[in-house]
Design a protein around this motif. Structure first.
Motif, PDB file in Angstrom:
ATOM      1  N   TYR A 153       5.555  24.422 -24.257  1.00 55.69           N
ATOM      2  CA  TYR A 153       4.802  25.464 -24.937  1.00 55.69           C
ATOM      3  C   TYR A 153       3.334  25.075 -25.061  1.00 55.69           C
ATOM      4  O   TYR A 153       2.432  25.814 -24.669  1.00 55.69           O
ATOM      5  CB  TYR A 153       5.382  25.731 -26.329  1.00 55.69           C
TER       6      TYR A 153
ATOM      7  N   ILE B 220       8.405  28.889 -34.497  1.00 49.94           N
ATOM      8  CA  ILE B 220       9.025  27.629 -34.879  1.00 49.94           C
ATOM      9  C   ILE B 220      10.524  27.802 -35.019  1.00 49.94           C
ATOM     10  O   ILE B 220      11.021  28.857 -35.377  1.00 49.94           O
ATOM     11  CB  ILE B 220       8.452  27.068 -36.189  1.00 49.94           C
TER      12      ILE B 220
ATOM     13  N   LEU C  17       1.262  33.660 -37.069  1.00 48.70           N
ATOM     14  CA  LEU C  17       1.875  33.931 -35.766  1.00 48.70           C
ATOM     15  C   LEU C  17       3.083  33.032 -35.534  1.00 48.70           C
ATOM     16  O   LEU C  17       4.028  33.406 -34.845  1.00 48.70           O
ATOM     17  CB  LEU C  17       0.861  33.724 -34.646  1.00 48.70           C
ATOM     18  N   ALA C  18       3.065  31.836 -36.106  1.00 46.66           N
ATOM     19  CA  ALA C  18       4.184  30.914 -35.905  1.00 46.66           C
ATOM     20  C   ALA C  18       5.321  31.186 -36.877  1.00 46.66           C
ATOM     21  O   ALA C  18       6.485  31.075 -36.521  1.00 46.66           O
ATOM     22  CB  ALA C  18       3.713  29.470 -36.052  1.00 46.66           C
ATOM     23  N   TYR C  19       4.991  31.569 -38.109  1.00 45.46           N
ATOM     24  CA  TYR C  19       6.027  31.612 -39.133  1.00 45.46           C
ATOM     25  C   TYR C  19       6.517  33.007 -39.493  1.00 45.46           C
ATOM     26  O   TYR C  19       7.543  33.146 -40.135  1.00 45.46           O
ATOM     27  CB  TYR C  19       5.550  30.898 -40.408  1.00 45.46           C
ATOM     28  N   MET C  20       5.745  34.035 -39.112  1.00 46.03           N
ATOM     29  CA  MET C  20       6.192  35.363 -39.501  1.00 46.03           C
ATOM     30  C   MET C  20       6.820  36.071 -38.313  1.00 46.03           C
ATOM     31  O   MET C  20       6.465  35.835 -37.178  1.00 46.03           O
ATOM     32  CB  MET C  20       5.022  36.183 -40.036  1.00 46.03           C
TER      33      MET C  20
ATOM     34  N   HIS D  48      -1.814  27.912 -33.477  1.00 46.04           N
ATOM     35  CA  HIS D  48      -0.468  28.469 -33.338  1.00 46.04           C
ATOM     36  C   HIS D  48       0.443  27.498 -32.592  1.00 46.04           C
ATOM     37  O   HIS D  48       1.556  27.209 -33.030  1.00 46.04           O
ATOM     38  CB  HIS D  48      -0.510  29.807 -32.613  1.00 46.04           C
ATOM     39  N   ALA D  49      -0.065  26.967 -31.481  1.00 44.37           N
ATOM     40  CA  ALA D  49       0.737  25.998 -30.734  1.00 44.37           C
ATOM     41  C   ALA D  49       1.037  24.772 -31.599  1.00 44.37           C
ATOM     42  O   ALA D  49       2.132  24.212 -31.536  1.00 44.37           O
ATOM     43  CB  ALA D  49       0.020  25.588 -29.455  1.00 44.37           C
TER      44      ALA D  49
ATOM     45  N   GLN E 232       3.689  25.665 -34.095  1.00 42.75           N
ATOM     46  CA  GLN E 232       4.908  25.963 -33.379  1.00 42.75           C
ATOM     47  C   GLN E 232       5.694  24.681 -33.096  1.00 42.75           C
ATOM     48  O   GLN E 232       6.906  24.702 -32.966  1.00 42.75           O
ATOM     49  CB  GLN E 232       4.496  26.675 -32.087  1.00 42.75           C
TER      50      GLN E 232
END
Ligand SMILES: Nc1ncnc2c1ncn2[C@@H]1O[C@H](COP(=O)(O)OP(=O)(O)OP(=O)(O)O)[C@@H](O)[C@H]1O
Ligand SMILES: Nc1ncnc2c1ncn2[C@@H]1O[C@H](COP(=O)(O)OP(=O)(O)OP(=O)(O)O)[C@@H](O)[C@H]1O
Ligand SMILES: [Mg+2]
Ligand SMILES: [Mg+2]
Lengths: 266, 234, 237, 234, 237
Positions: free
Chosen positions: B156, B233, D53-56, D122-123, D126
């Protein structure tokens, strides 16, 4: 307004006036005498006119007579005033494969380049230089195209560098040429031709289109430019020990009437 | 562009896009050809460098990491200048006659995308559990296989590194301009064409080319993302 | 596949982390068909020892003796580590499905990928067949452990080092681990287990060792009588 | 530059550096002032965006991620153009009179560094175990505290995102040139000064400024790395 | 700190992952001072149930009953999750030292950071005082588990959900966990444990439940006689 912080005057100009150092040499006097702070935005002529059109600057100092006339005629600018001129030269490899030295006229010179398919680097943008070049091709009745005709789409300096690297001909203003002369193997092959004159004018952005434009400052600047003292200073400006700009607004003949140069017409 | 309002600029831009012309396509082709080549050359070495920086211990490792991170901040035009001096006729590599060719552009772009990909893939590997490597070795993977497995674990973020590297070079103008010379049909790519149009005052053409670039990049990124996975995640 | 029985002597292993000495003059003799259990308190160095034996951690000192005589550590471990498999205390699974994880395994005897048929067999054995297409991050704790065990079975190395292999496993799975261990032992695999639940392994253990004050010592005699009782107690569910 | 050999260029460059002058320092100051301001404004929102963006989970999440990744590839000059059209007198925001000011440069640079920082953070998020968030909540951390804890877990990669964002704007010339106008002592920063020197043919001055930029960036990156930790997998 | 005894009824919990039904009509009643043990095979849904109760996973269906009457899940869990603490099956520690991890904990009764004195007490209790400045990635498996337990003790929530709390622990640490559980139970904390080693918890369990075929059922009677024997057997070391 002596005690207020100096008012800002936005001047859009071509890179040649900025790069040659002329403005650095002239402007401090103007700022001292008139209590303006001049913000110089040096861009290509095309972009400078565009900025004037949009009212993002107050005054222009550019060199593209035809486009300037259209600009004023369309009501974008007023008070177009001839300030000075310099000239263009044709430079090329010292071996001169196209034989420009034997050309009988400028048109002939251009034809020789295209006939011998000698490489020619063109600005390929909307600059005054490019417009001049296009008119020369037209004059010579040549439609430049082919492998030899390289459209660089860059500023004058880069084009000179490219022409030097590629052993090519190109049309350049004298100021930029002087700056690059030492690091280029090229030499002047055509110059002092009235057809190669490069007149600069100042234009105020039309205050009727943009109310809050600094018209007062623009006019102060233009008036100052044509003052005999300023015109003398322009004539006295030297780049690499060579005069570069010939004032056009002086009426007296105390200023040098023409360019005196050691380089002879070849 | 007849007047300067934003709307009409955009309309002009769209029109140009829809009509298209050979010139436009040649410019697009140069852009993607040069940048893809640069990516092809730089990607694997960059990932390997990032990997070594994360997994090996050697003196100067931290300094190297800082260095690669710094190189992100080297202006494209400085990279362009440096290669220009190297490749110029009088320069040490002048005999190669590469200046103002696509090859020179590729070289410059490799130099531009390499550091960002090293730095980002290092960060990617750094986030992977050490047990991943140990497990790979313990189930019999050779060095290369184990490397591939770790890359797959970090895919990723590594694809993110590729996107950033590609983004840096597909959009850069300084090096391409210096090294390619912005020659029409040969070294004029989208960014140098935009710079040219802008210098001409043709803002709408500039925007139009920008839209072309962004649209094509979006397609490319979306394809990459398809491989990249969900980005959420777990 | 192994023509000569495995026989490795790890000698005089020292290891310290900063000032904390974890292993001191540790000798351990690993033989094919022989199963060793190492116990010891939390932080006594069990995992460290197994990781050293697997070549994952470098000891400060130590030698390895093979058939060829005593080798310095670096050289010895290069030879042994090909045939030694270590199972982490918390197993690491690669992102992707269970099946993908098993396909990564290379056969220890020839370092070639393993046939699908064997993978299916191993999944059936570990009772994870129904999970084969499940992404591993969705697995329960015990399911993860079972995947790791299937991996070990597939690899079938000459030396198997197991770190708490039964933590998180239910009774059935534990029984299956015992089966695996005794069958591997019969096949001549050398086994070393680190565990806090020595009682689970009673049926397969040949030697009990204990890490205490950084030294590896034989375990004081084990009261055997409780084992069958506990086993009985455990089997009710 | 009296001749074009690499060595003499570099010597010239060094000399210029050592002598220095007020002009040089004003240029350096503009560069770092504008870019630092842009970073100050953009960093936190970008990290928050990356986090969301990662958690929602929300519709369009993946599209948004692709979008931010695409925006990495938007040429600086296109961002410059867009803001130019917005801020130009004729444009919708013309009344603010921001064109050719440092504020305009800051705006342009915010637009440039924001997407790369969103994409990279975000990465970063993630790659963090979901249990980190759960554990944070379970030991009583509020939303903000838990967010901070996750940021701290991902700090290595997030600082990497900052470095990349900063690298993108400290070195970019397109937007600064368009929006600032390259006015000496006011909006001339290092990249636009390099462009100017280069266009004048003063390649050595260009390289000198490049060296200044890279040196200062290196100092900055090294300081960041001091906070970032060892950069080795654990 | 709790004036009214904790009393939460979770009712009719359903949960499925794609097509796989994990929990069906599950009811569980959690009371202050009451300790429930949930057993079940690997993958039977123990962790899922605890995570649902902790508000970390959303069930497909379910209600929560507090003193106020029945609440829909979303609303109920918002109230309860403040006071419910879940201990992961493999605990997650934040990068940094052990002490830093404990300093993150907020007291459940006022959501304020905890005093250093209490942190030191908790470390002493979990026998991790000597590790306080150690980065957590250097800890052994059992040491990590002990840090997680110290965290739970510090937080002292009204409901404590423990997922395999004794896996990886040595005998001493297990005994310490038992101590903790009985003292928390006395203080009125509601405890739910999921474990494959029910035997470890015999002394504190009030109710035994078993997850079987997605349903939560009472455990069939436990043969009590084996426990003291096992405990005796285990205590020799
Ligand atoms: N990388 C490391 N750096 C520093 N100390 C370490 C490192 N790895 C382990 N230790 C320390 O070494 C000691 C032994 O650790 P090890 O993991 O071998 O214990 P263990 O016997 O396996 O314990 P457990 O039963 O809890 O798993 C512990 O105190 C641990 O904190
Ligand atoms: N996020 C998820 N997505 C899909 N399936 C899941 C997910 N989480 C868990 N499962 C599945 O749900 C089932 C129950 O998992 P859970 O972790 O609750 O089991 P468990 O009783 O705790 O098992 P163990 O004793 O092994 O820890 C398992 O089969 C698991 O694979
Ligand atoms: Mg261990
Ligand atoms: Mg579980």
């Amino acid at each position: 307004a002596a005690n207020n912080p100096a008012t800002i005057l936005r001047l859009a100009t071509t890179t040649s006036t900025e790069n040659s150092g002329l403005l650095d040499y002239l402007l401090p006097d103007f700022e001292k005498q008139n209590d303006y702070k001049v913000h110089v935005i040096a861009v290509g002529t095309g972009k400078a006119l565009r900025m004037g059109k949009d009212g993002d600057v107050d005054v222009l100092l550019v060199h593209a007579p035809k486009a300037e006339a259209e600009f004023v005629a369309a009501g974008y600018g007023t008070d177009r005033t001839a300030i000075m001129h310099n000239d263009f030269v044709i430079v090329g490899p010292s071996a001169d494969p196209a034989g420009l030295s034997k050309a009988s006229s400028l048109a002939d010179a251009m034809q020789r380049i295209s006939k011998t398919q000698s490489r020619f680097v063109s600005r390929g943008d909307n600059s005054g230089t490019y417009k001049k070049e296009s008119s020369l091709w037209k004059l010579a009745n040549v439609k430049p195209q082919g492998k030899w005709y390289i459209e660089a789409g860059q500023g004058m300096g880069k084009v000179l560098l490219m022409a030097s690297e590629l052993d090519a001909y190109t049309l350049t203003d004298r100021g930029t040429w002087l700056a690059y002369r030492d690091k280029s193997p090229l030499k002047i092959l055509w110059q002092h031709d009235p057809l190669l004159f490069n007149p600069y004018s100042a234009i105020a952005v039309n205050p009727e289109r943009y109310k809050d434009t600094n018209y007062k400052g623009a006019m102060a600047f233009i008036h100052w430019l044509v003052l005999p003292s300023t015109q003398h200073k322009i004539a006295a400006f030297r780049l690499y020990q060579q005069p570069l700009f010939i004032p056009d607004a002086v009426q007296d003949n105390s200023a040098p009437a023409s360019v005196v140069t050691s380089e002879k017409h070849s | 562009m007849t007047d300067s309002s934003l709307l009409s600029s955009l309309l002009d831009a769209l029109q140009l896009l829809l009509l298209g012309d050979g010139k436009l396509w040649s410019i697009i082709l140069v852009s993607f050809k040069v940048s893809s080549l640069a990516m092809l050359v730089a990607a694997l070495p960059a990932v390997i460098c990032g990997f070594l920086l994360a997994y090996m211990r050697f003196p100067g490792r931290r300094l190297l990491i800082s260095l690669f991170n710094t190189l992100l901040a080297v202006p494209a035009v400085v990279v362009g200048l440096t290669f220009y001096i190297l490749l110029s006729r009088h320069g040490p590599l002048g005999d190669w006659k590469l200046l103002f060719t696509q090859t020179a552009m590729v070289l410059g772009q490799i130099a531009l995308c390499f550091p960002i990909m090293v730095a980002m893939s290092h960060a990617a590997f750094q986030a992977i559990d050490l047990r991943a490597w140990e497990t790979a070795r313990t189930i019999g993977a050779g060095t290369v296989q184990a490397f591939m497995m770790i890359v797959s674990e970090a895919r990723y973020a590594i694809l993110g590194a590729f996107v950033a590297g590609f983004g840096r070079i597909i959009a850069e103008v300084g090096a391409s301009m210096m090294l390619g010379g912005n020659i029409l049909h040969y070294t004029r790519n989208i960014p140098t064409a935009i710079a040219l149009e802008t210098s001409k005052g043709e803002l709408s053409q500039g925007i139009a080319l920008g839209i072309v670039l962004v649209t094509l990049s979006f397609l490319l990124v979306s394809v990459l993302h398809y491989f990249q996975g969900r980005g959420q995640i777990q | 596949m192994s023509y000569k029985p495995t026989n490795i002597q790890y000698s005089n292993i020292h290891k310290r982390w900063k000032r904390h000495i974890v292993l001191k003059e540790v000798d351990i003799h690993v033989q094919g068909g022989h199963c060793i259990l190492i116990s010891g308190k939390n932080g006594s160095g069990k995992s460290t020892l197994l990781r050293i034996m697997a070549g994952l951690v470098k000891p400060d000192q130590g030698t390895i003796e093979l058939g060829l005589g005593t080798l310095p550590w670096k050289q010895g471990v290069k030879i042994t580590q090909q045939q030694v498999m270590y199972l982490h205390q918390t197993p690491y699974l690669f992102s992707g499905t269970v099946e993908k994880n098993l396909r990564y395994v290379q056969a220890a005897h020839n370092n070639l990928p393993i046939e699908m048929e064997d993978i299916n067999k191993a999944m059936a054995w570990a009772n994870i067949r129904h999970l084969s297409h499940k992404p591993v991050h969705q697995l329960s704790g015990g399911e993860r452990q079972r995947v790791a065990l299937a991996r070990a079975r597939l690899r079938s190395p000459k030396v198997l080092l197991l770190d708490e292999p039964t933590a998180n496993l239910d009774k059935d799975s534990r029984a299956r681990v015992m089966e695996l261990l005794s069958s591997l032992r019969k096949q001549g695999v050398a086994i070393v287990i680190a565990s806090h639940d020595p009682i689970h392994f009673s049926s397969v253990i040949d030697q009990r060792l204990r890490l205490i004050h950084a030294r590896l010592e034989p375990e004081p005699s084990q009261p055997d009588n409780i084992i069958p009782l506990h086993e009985r107690g455990a089997s009710h569910s």
